[in-house]
Design a protein around this motif. Structure first.
Motif, mmCIF file in Angstrom:
data_model
loop_
_atom_site.group_PDB
_atom_site.id
_atom_site.type_symbol
_atom_site.label_atom_id
_atom_site.label_comp_id
_atom_site.label_asym_id
_atom_site.label_seq_id
_atom_site.Cartn_x
_atom_site.Cartn_y
_atom_site.Cartn_z
ATOM 1 N N LEU A 155 -3.391 -3.093 11.595
ATOM 2 C CA LEU A 155 -3.186 -2.756 10.419
ATOM 3 C C LEU A 155 -4.204 -2.402 9.736
ATOM 4 O O LEU A 155 -4.191 -1.432 8.476
ATOM 5 C CB LEU A 155 -2.213 -4.067 9.765
ATOM 6 C CG LEU A 155 -1.000 -4.420 10.101
ATOM 7 C CD1 LEU A 155 -0.431 -5.485 9.489
ATOM 8 C CD2 LEU A 155 -0.034 -3.286 10.141
ATOM 9 N N LEU A 156 -5.410 -2.991 9.655
ATOM 10 C CA LEU A 156 -6.603 -2.377 8.953
ATOM 11 C C LEU A 156 -6.913 -1.127 9.440
ATOM 12 O O LEU A 156 -7.185 -0.210 8.548
ATOM 13 C CB LEU A 156 -7.856 -3.433 9.364
ATOM 14 C CG LEU A 156 -7.764 -4.881 8.666
ATOM 15 C CD1 LEU A 156 -8.903 -5.720 9.105
ATOM 16 C CD2 LEU A 156 -7.552 -4.535 7.162
ATOM 17 N N LEU A 172 2.893 0.754 3.228
ATOM 18 C CA LEU A 172 2.964 -0.402 4.230
ATOM 19 C C LEU A 172 4.002 -1.151 3.145
ATOM 20 O O LEU A 172 3.475 -1.653 1.998
ATOM 21 C CB LEU A 172 1.837 -0.997 4.377
ATOM 22 C CG LEU A 172 2.401 -2.174 5.414
ATOM 23 C CD1 LEU A 172 1.362 -2.170 6.565
ATOM 24 C CD2 LEU A 172 2.021 -3.470 4.670
ATOM 25 N N TYR A 186 -4.173 -7.960 3.137
ATOM 26 C CA TYR A 186 -4.170 -6.959 2.389
ATOM 27 C C TYR A 186 -4.681 -7.538 0.977
ATOM 28 O O TYR A 186 -4.937 -6.505 0.371
ATOM 29 C CB TYR A 186 -2.766 -6.406 2.088
ATOM 30 C CG TYR A 186 -2.343 -5.132 2.923
ATOM 31 C CD1 TYR A 186 -2.541 -3.882 2.731
ATOM 32 C CD2 TYR A 186 -2.456 -5.399 4.424
ATOM 33 C CE1 TYR A 186 -2.279 -2.859 3.528
ATOM 34 C CE2 TYR A 186 -2.253 -4.334 5.404
ATOM 35 C CZ TYR A 186 -2.225 -3.071 4.758
ATOM 36 O OH TYR A 186 -2.065 -2.072 5.734
ATOM 37 N N ARG A 243 -4.553 1.136 7.752
ATOM 38 C CA ARG A 243 -4.830 1.414 6.245
ATOM 39 C C ARG A 243 -5.917 2.404 6.192
ATOM 40 O O ARG A 243 -6.039 3.147 5.252
ATOM 41 C CB ARG A 243 -4.907 0.173 5.742
ATOM 42 C CG ARG A 243 -5.343 -0.024 4.184
ATOM 43 C CD ARG A 243 -5.358 -1.053 3.592
ATOM 44 N NE ARG A 243 -6.374 -1.928 4.132
ATOM 45 C CZ ARG A 243 -6.699 -3.156 3.289
ATOM 46 N NH1 ARG A 243 -6.347 -3.688 2.555
ATOM 47 N NH2 ARG A 243 -7.756 -3.827 4.133
ATOM 48 N N SER A 244 -6.802 2.511 7.023
ATOM 49 C CA SER A 244 -7.987 3.203 6.955
ATOM 50 C C SER A 244 -7.794 4.536 7.055
ATOM 51 O O SER A 244 -8.597 5.536 6.611
ATOM 52 C CB SER A 244 -9.204 2.588 7.701
ATOM 53 O OG SER A 244 -8.860 2.887 8.931
ATOM 54 N N CYS A 278 0.785 -1.198 0.109
ATOM 55 C CA CYS A 278 0.016 -0.059 -0.045
ATOM 56 C C CYS A 278 0.894 1.078 0.154
ATOM 57 O O CYS A 278 1.897 1.224 0.775
ATOM 58 C CB CYS A 278 -0.958 0.005 1.254
ATOM 59 S SG CYS A 278 -2.068 1.485 1.126
#
Length: 421
Positions: free
Chosen positions: A390-391, A300, A419, A394-395, A295
Motif C-alpha cells: 500500500l505504501l 484509496l 496512512y 501511494r507513492s 487518499c
C-alpha cells in the motif's frame, strides 16, 4: 468516587500498557453469559450505572454509525454524552468517549487498576472490563445520558445487565453474522437482538427484511405496545437533502434511525422534517472506517464491511457514487464470516483483488482467499507484506482503478494507522 484511593499503597499499580495487555488478552467469551457476569460485577460495585440515563443500540450493521449520529444530535442539544462502542480501530481509548473526546490514558490506568484489583467472583471477558470501565468513567463525568452499543447479540449481552431501563431501545439492520452463536436464520438472529427490548420502553427499528421485522415487531408489541416505531422510506427521504459527511447510501438509513430515536426520546416523534440543529448535527457526524477516503491521489477508500450485508451495502453505494467503474479490492476477512457470499457480491464490480491475512487468530488465510477468488474468474493474488504494497501504491501518485480496502475491522484499523504515519 475517586477510584485511585482503592489501590493499595503497598502494591505497584499497573502501567497503561500492562492494563491494556491484561484486559485485551482476557477471554473473548466467558463461561457464563456476559449479562450474568456484568450483573454480578455491577452489583458488587453497588450499581454505579443507575445514575446514567442511556440509549441501548443493537443490530448487525450500522450500530457504530447510529450511535455516533445519536451522539451528535444530543450534543447539538447541549447534552453531555457518553458513548460506548466496540471494537476500536487504532486506539483502545476510542471505545469510551464523552462528547467525542476519548477517555484519557490516565483514566484507563486508574480505573483499570481499580477493576483488576477486585475479586468479583466471576471471570470477566475483555468486553466486560471495557463496559464496566465505561460506566465508571461516565458516572465520574456526570454524563446527561449515555449511548451503549451491544457487543455481539442482545439478549445475553453484557450491556443488558444494567439494572434500570433505557430511554429507548434501537435496533439497526439485522443480517447474517456470528451465526455459530446467534443462529442460522434471520428469525433466530433477530430474536437475540430483540432481547434488549424491555417492558414499556420505546423501540425504534431500522428497515428490516420481513423475517427480522416480524420478530422485532412481535416482541415490541408484547413488551411495549404502542411504543414501536419503524423507520420508513419517508423518514429516509426527509433527510436526503442533508449533505452527510459520511458517504454511502446506507448512512441515510442510519441517520434516519438515529433521528427517529432522538425524536422519540424528546417526545416529538410526529415530526416530519428535521430542524436546523438536527440538520447540522447529522451533516457533521463522522464515524471512521466507513467508506472513508484516506487518499484521493491515488484513490484509496477503507470500509469496515466484514459480513455479506455490509458488503452488499458497500457495493450498492459504490455503484451510486461511481457508476460504471471497476475497482481494485484489497480484502482481509475473518474465517467465521460468510466470505464466499462477500466475494460473489463484489465480482461484478471487481477489476482485481489483493488479499491479506488480518492480524487475528480468527483470520482467514489470504492465500486461501485469493485461490477462491481466482476460481471465479477474477485476477487475485495474496500479498503477505501488504503494508509495503500500500505504501508503494501511494507513492505512485495516480492509479487507473480506485482501490477499496475492506473487511475485518482489525485490518481496516491497521490500514488507517499506516496512512496516519
Amino acid at each position: 468516587m475517586n477510584h485511585q484511593k482503592i489501590i493499595k499503597s503497598n502494591e505497584k499499580p499497573y502501567s497503561l500498557s500492562e492494563v491494556l495487555d491484561i484486559i485485551e488478552h482476557a477471554r473473548r467469551f466467558g463461561k457464563e453469559p456476559g449479562v450474568q457476569v456484568t450483573a454480578k460485577v455491577l452489583a458488587k460495585l453497588k450499581h454505579p450505572e443507575t445514575s446514567l440515563p442511556y440509549i441501548h443500540v443493537a443490530g448487525t450493521n450500522g450500530k457504530g454509525s447510529v450511535c455516533t449520529f445519536l451522539e451528535q444530535l444530543a450534543m447539538q442539544s447541549k447534552k453531555k454524552v457518553g458513548k460506548f462502542t466496540s471494537p476500536h480501530l487504532i486506539r483502545f481509548n476510542e471505545r469510551i468517549t464523552v462528547n467525542q473526546t476519548e477517555i484519557p490514558d490516565e483514566a484507563i490506568v486508574r480505573l483499570g487498576n481499580f477493576l483488576l484489583q477486585q475479586d468479583f467472583g466471576v471471570e470477566m471477558t475483555m468486553f466486560d472490563y471495557c463496559l464496566v470501565m465505561a460506566i465508571l468513567y461516565f458516572r465520574e463525568q456526570e454524563c446527561d445520558f449515555v449511548i451503549l452499543e451491544t457487543g455481539l447479540g442482545g439478549r445475553l449481552d453484557s450491556t443488558e445487565a444494567l439494572q434500570q431501563n433505557p430511554l429507548a431501545c434501537v435496533i439497526t439492520r439485522i443480517g447474517f453474522d456470528h451465526m455459530a452463536i446467534l443462529g442460522n436464520t434471520l428469525k433466530e438472529i433477530a430474536g437475540e437482538k430483540a432481547g434488549i427490548i424491555r417492558e414499556g420502553v420505546p423501540v425504534i427499528s431500522a428497515p428490516q427484511d420481513a423475517e427480522a421485522a416480524a420478530v422485532i415487531s412481535a416482541v415490541a408489541e408484547e413488551k411495549s405496545p404502542k411504543k414501536y416505531y419503524e423507520v420508513t422510506s419517508q423518514d429516509i427521504a426527509s433527510l436526503r437533502h442533508i449533505p452527510l459527511r459520511m458517504q454511502g447510501e446506507y448512512q441515510l438509513e442510519n441517520a434516519a434511525t438515529a433521528w427517529k430515536a432522538f425524536r422519540v426520546i424528546c417526545g416529538m416523534d410526529h415530526a416530519e422534517m428535521p430542524d436546523e440543529n438536527e440538520k447540522k448535527a447529522l451533516s457533521e457526524t463522522f464515524w471512521p472506517g466507513r467508506m472513508e477516503v484516506l487518499c484521493k491521489e491515488p484513490f484509496l477508500m477503507v470500509d469496515g464491511a466484514h459480513n455479506s450485508n455490509g458488503v452488499e451495502a458497500l457495493a450498492g453505494s459504490l455503484r451510486l457514487l461511481y457508476p460504471n467503474e471497476k475497482f481494485h479490492f484489497v480484502m482481509g476477512v475473518l474465517a467465521d464470516k460468510d466470505y464466499l457470499k462477500m466475494i460473489e457480491l463484489l465480482l461484478p464490480l471487481a477489476d482485481s483483488f489483493v488479499t491479506v491475512t488480518p492480524e487475528s487468530s480468527r483470520a482467514l488465510q489470504g492465500q486461501e482467499l485469493a485461490d477462491l477468488i481466482r476460481k471465479r474468474g477474477v485476477d487475485a493474488y495474496f500479498q503477505k507484506d501488504w503494508k509495503n504494497y500500500l505504501l508503494a501504491l501511494r507513492s505512485r501518485g495516480t492509479e487507473e482503478k480506485k482501490t477499496i480496502c475492506f473487511g475485518s475491522l482489525y485490518f481496516i484499523g491497521d490500514v488507517k494507522r499506516l496512512y496516519e504515519l
